[in-house]
Design a protein around this motif. Sequence first.
Motif, PDB file in Angstrom:
ATOM      1  N   ILE A  26       0.648  -1.180   0.103  1.00  0.00           N
ATOM      2  CA  ILE A  26       0.002   0.106   0.048  1.00  0.00           C
ATOM      3  C   ILE A  26       0.974   1.220  -0.192  1.00  0.00           C
ATOM      4  N   LEU A  27       1.905   1.470   0.819  1.00  0.00           N
ATOM      5  CA  LEU A  27       2.708   2.629   0.828  1.00  0.00           C
ATOM      6  C   LEU A  27       3.543   2.639  -0.374  1.00  0.00           C
ATOM      7  N   SER A  28       3.955   1.512  -1.154  1.00  0.00           N
ATOM      8  CA  SER A  28       4.805   1.625  -2.107  1.00  0.00           C
ATOM      9  C   SER A  28       3.614   2.295  -3.468  1.00  0.00           C
ATOM     10  N   LEU A  29       2.626   1.654  -3.362  1.00  0.00           N
ATOM     11  CA  LEU A  29       1.535   2.204  -4.543  1.00  0.00           C
ATOM     12  C   LEU A  29       1.396   3.767  -4.215  1.00  0.00           C
ATOM     13  N   MET A  30       1.124   4.255  -2.847  1.00  0.00           N
ATOM     14  CA  MET A  30       0.880   5.556  -2.615  1.00  0.00           C
ATOM     15  C   MET A  30       2.192   6.479  -2.893  1.00  0.00           C
ATOM     16  N   ASN A  31       3.241   5.957  -2.552  1.00  0.00           N
ATOM     17  CA  ASN A  31       4.495   6.857  -2.608  1.00  0.00           C
ATOM     18  C   ASN A  31       5.256   6.818  -3.614  1.00  0.00           C
ATOM     19  N   ALA A  32       5.622   5.199  -4.076  1.00  0.00           N
ATOM     20  CA  ALA A  32       6.518   5.433  -5.070  1.00  0.00           C
ATOM     21  C   ALA A  32       6.032   5.393  -6.391  1.00  0.00           C
ATOM     22  N   GLY A  80      10.930  -0.543 -10.440  1.00  0.00           N
ATOM     23  CA  GLY A  80      10.854   0.804 -10.204  1.00  0.00           C
ATOM     24  C   GLY A  80      10.930   1.378  -8.575  1.00  0.00           C
ATOM     25  N   GLN A  81      10.244   0.793  -7.886  1.00  0.00           N
ATOM     26  CA  GLN A  81      10.849   0.995  -6.394  1.00  0.00           C
ATOM     27  C   GLN A  81      12.136   0.876  -6.067  1.00  0.00           C
ATOM     28  N   ALA A  82      12.751  -0.077  -6.485  1.00  0.00           N
ATOM     29  CA  ALA A  82      14.190  -0.371  -6.144  1.00  0.00           C
ATOM     30  C   ALA A  82      14.977   0.571  -6.627  1.00  0.00           C
ATOM     31  N   ALA A  83      14.454   1.155  -8.136  1.00  0.00           N
ATOM     32  CA  ALA A  83      15.296   2.211  -8.651  1.00  0.00           C
ATOM     33  C   ALA A  83      15.201   3.414  -7.998  1.00  0.00           C
ATOM     34  N   ILE A  84      13.938   3.959  -7.743  1.00  0.00           N
ATOM     35  CA  ILE A  84      13.399   5.067  -6.950  1.00  0.00           C
ATOM     36  C   ILE A  84      13.982   5.303  -5.680  1.00  0.00           C
ATOM     37  N   ARG A  90     -16.296   6.149   1.834  1.00  0.00           N
ATOM     38  CA  ARG A  90     -16.695   4.900   1.978  1.00  0.00           C
ATOM     39  C   ARG A  90     -15.846   3.922   0.951  1.00  0.00           C
ATOM     40  N   GLY A  91     -14.764   3.133   1.422  1.00  0.00           N
ATOM     41  CA  GLY A  91     -13.935   2.327   0.607  1.00  0.00           C
ATOM     42  C   GLY A  91     -12.930   3.074  -0.227  1.00  0.00           C
ATOM     43  N   LEU A  92     -12.569   4.171   0.206  1.00  0.00           N
ATOM     44  CA  LEU A  92     -11.716   5.102  -0.579  1.00  0.00           C
ATOM     45  C   LEU A  92     -10.628   5.622   0.585  1.00  0.00           C
ATOM     46  N   TYR A  93      -9.520   5.561  -0.124  1.00  0.00           N
ATOM     47  CA  TYR A  93      -8.037   5.788   0.593  1.00  0.00           C
ATOM     48  C   TYR A  93      -7.240   7.033  -0.107  1.00  0.00           C
ATOM     49  N   VAL A  94      -6.703   7.880   0.688  1.00  0.00           N
ATOM     50  CA  VAL A  94      -5.542   8.915   0.294  1.00  0.00           C
ATOM     51  C   VAL A  94      -4.541   8.668   1.204  1.00  0.00           C
ATOM     52  N   SER A  95      -3.463   9.326   0.943  1.00  0.00           N
ATOM     53  CA  SER A  95      -2.376   9.307   1.916  1.00  0.00           C
ATOM     54  C   SER A  95      -2.751   9.983   3.199  1.00  0.00           C
ATOM     55  N   GLY A  96      -2.065   9.698   4.409  1.00  0.00           N
ATOM     56  CA  GLY A  96      -2.847  10.306   5.575  1.00  0.00           C
ATOM     57  C   GLY A  96      -1.491  11.382   5.810  1.00  0.00           C
ATOM     58  N   PRO A  97      -1.920  12.302   6.935  1.00  0.00           N
ATOM     59  CA  PRO A  97      -1.026  13.370   7.237  1.00  0.00           C
ATOM     60  C   PRO A  97       0.251  12.997   7.627  1.00  0.00           C
ATOM     61  N   VAL A  98       0.757  11.970   8.388  1.00  0.00           N
ATOM     62  CA  VAL A  98       1.834  11.471   8.842  1.00  0.00           C
ATOM     63  C   VAL A  98       2.743  11.022   7.612  1.00  0.00           C
ATOM     64  N   SER A  99       2.114  10.592   6.520  1.00  0.00           N
ATOM     65  CA  SER A  99       3.058  10.078   5.379  1.00  0.00           C
ATOM     66  C   SER A  99       3.276  11.008   4.360  1.00  0.00           C
ATOM     67  N   ARG A 100       2.606  12.093   4.443  1.00  0.00           N
ATOM     68  CA  ARG A 100       2.570  13.233   3.365  1.00  0.00           C
ATOM     69  C   ARG A 100       4.312  13.838   3.197  1.00  0.00           C
ATOM     70  N   PRO A 101       4.865  14.150   4.334  1.00  0.00           N
ATOM     71  CA  PRO A 101       6.244  14.606   4.225  1.00  0.00           C
ATOM     72  C   PRO A 101       7.226  13.572   3.709  1.00  0.00           C
ATOM     73  N   LEU A 102       7.167  12.323   4.177  1.00  0.00           N
ATOM     74  CA  LEU A 102       7.926  11.248   3.595  1.00  0.00           C
ATOM     75  C   LEU A 102       7.603  10.976   1.985  1.00  0.00           C
ATOM     76  N   ARG A 103       6.172  11.191   1.876  1.00  0.00           N
ATOM     77  CA  ARG A 103       5.694  10.803   0.248  1.00  0.00           C
ATOM     78  C   ARG A 103       6.246  11.972  -0.462  1.00  0.00           C
ATOM     79  N   ASP A 104       6.281  13.196  -0.228  1.00  0.00           N
ATOM     80  CA  ASP A 104       7.099  14.293  -0.977  1.00  0.00           C
ATOM     81  C   ASP A 104       8.292  13.976  -0.910  1.00  0.00           C
ATOM     82  N   GLN A 105       9.100  13.549   0.009  1.00  0.00           N
ATOM     83  CA  GLN A 105      10.515  13.074  -0.132  1.00  0.00           C
ATOM     84  C   GLN A 105      10.764  12.388  -1.176  1.00  0.00           C
ATOM     85  N   VAL A 106       9.805  11.048  -1.125  1.00  0.00           N
ATOM     86  CA  VAL A 106      10.133   9.971  -2.102  1.00  0.00           C
ATOM     87  C   VAL A 106       9.742  10.345  -3.520  1.00  0.00           C
TER      88      VAL A 106
END
Length: 259
Positions: free
Chosen positions: A7-13, A210-214, A56-72
């Motif tokens: 899940i984190l890979s799909l949302m971040n990478a 792709g995740q490994a290269a990123i 209902r049944g829909l997910y987005v990145s949470g507030p804690v993950s956003r700084p790391l997501r932007d970094q990734v």
Amino acid sequence: MTGRSLILSLMNAVGTRQMTAAQLVAAGSIFEIEDSAMRMAATRLIKEGLLESAGRGLYVSGPVSRPLRDQVRGWRNVRERTRDWAGGWLAVPAGNLGRTDRKQLAARSQALKLNGFAEAEPDLWVRPANLAMDIETLRAELIGIGLDAGAMLFELADYAAPDGMDFATLWDAEQLQARYAEALAVIETSAARLGDLPLGAAARESLLLGQAAIRLINLDPLLPGAMVDNGPRDRLVEAMKSYNARGQAIWRDYYRSVA
């Protein structure tokens, strides 16, 4: 690959902006992760603030993950993150930050490594002072992705150290270049065959490679040209731009095929 890491890979990478519960389950099936395990992983990520319910049944990145997501996701612009190096160093002394909280130790180490710092001595992290951002912005960014709020960041014009200690030797330039050459060959080989693979297999391969290269790009210490030839890294970044776009298209096609 676990449900959590997928899940984190799909949302971040990969850069997925939002996912439905059905898409989570469909993604898990590619990696032979049970539906219940994917749903449980999503629930736990929501509790941790790394994922957020947008309906209902829909997910987005949470507030804690956003700084790391932007970094990734910043891997595309690594060249813009540096400036000419005048020979100075950035230093984070960590002796005052404590060593008993293992979770915080891991977060501290990850935050510093993501910004190219290496541990010169126990509790002393350094890197060349060639980053484009000012020192206050860098400190705030480091804290945003896990560095202790009480950490101090210094810029040193020079330093004196015992014989045999040279900060420049903390990074293996030849190994960095070899890893980039290897990763580029893997990405180019995969890009040439993705079209021949079944859609699910292509989605799986594009994510894993792709995740490994990123990750390799994001962990690049962004050393100045006086210390390392950054050409191999820049070539991988360019190759990954098209490979990542293709991977995103493959995942969209896969979601449509199982809808």
